[in-house]
Design a protein around this motif. Structure first.
Motif: not given
Length: 109
Positions: A2, A5, A10-11, A13-14, A44, A48, A52, A55-56
């Motif tokens: 995203p 990042f 940060l979103t 959610a993240v 969440l 989603t 995430a 991605a993390l």
């Protein structure tokens, strides 16, 4: 990954995933923890959450850890780089709050 990042923001959610993963936790427990911490405001879905998480993992802000209790459930934990990113986000949010509180008529909107 995203765009947020890359910018440093940060979103939500993240942010809550990283907050949750200061202790080892599997996906469903992360979803429950976030929902509990936000009094149900943030819920969440699996897509989603796992998007995430992937991605993390790529960013190396979290890592998978083995769970002896139930090997079918993969647990995750924040890494040192993740802690730094989380701390940076806290600083950014504090700055936003400080500046917002200086707005003329703050609290009257």
């Amino acid at each position: 990954m995203p765009e947020s990042f890359e910018r440093g923001a940060l979103t939500e959610a993240v942010f809550y995933i990283l907050l949750s993963l200061h202790e080892p936790m599997h996906g469903y427990a992360i979803m429950q923890n976030i929902e509990r911490q936000t009094a149900g405001r943030v819920a969440l879905g699996p897509g989603t959450l796992y998007g995430a998480i992937n991605a993390l993992l790529q960013k190396q802000w979290i890592r998978a850890v083995s769970s002896e209790a139930d090997s079918r459930k993969k647990e995750y934990l924040i890494t040192e780089d993740g802690v730094k990113a989380f701390a940076g986000e806290l600083d950014r949010l504090r700055e936003l709050l400080r500046n917002g509180e200086k707005a003329p008529g703050e609290g009257k909107i």
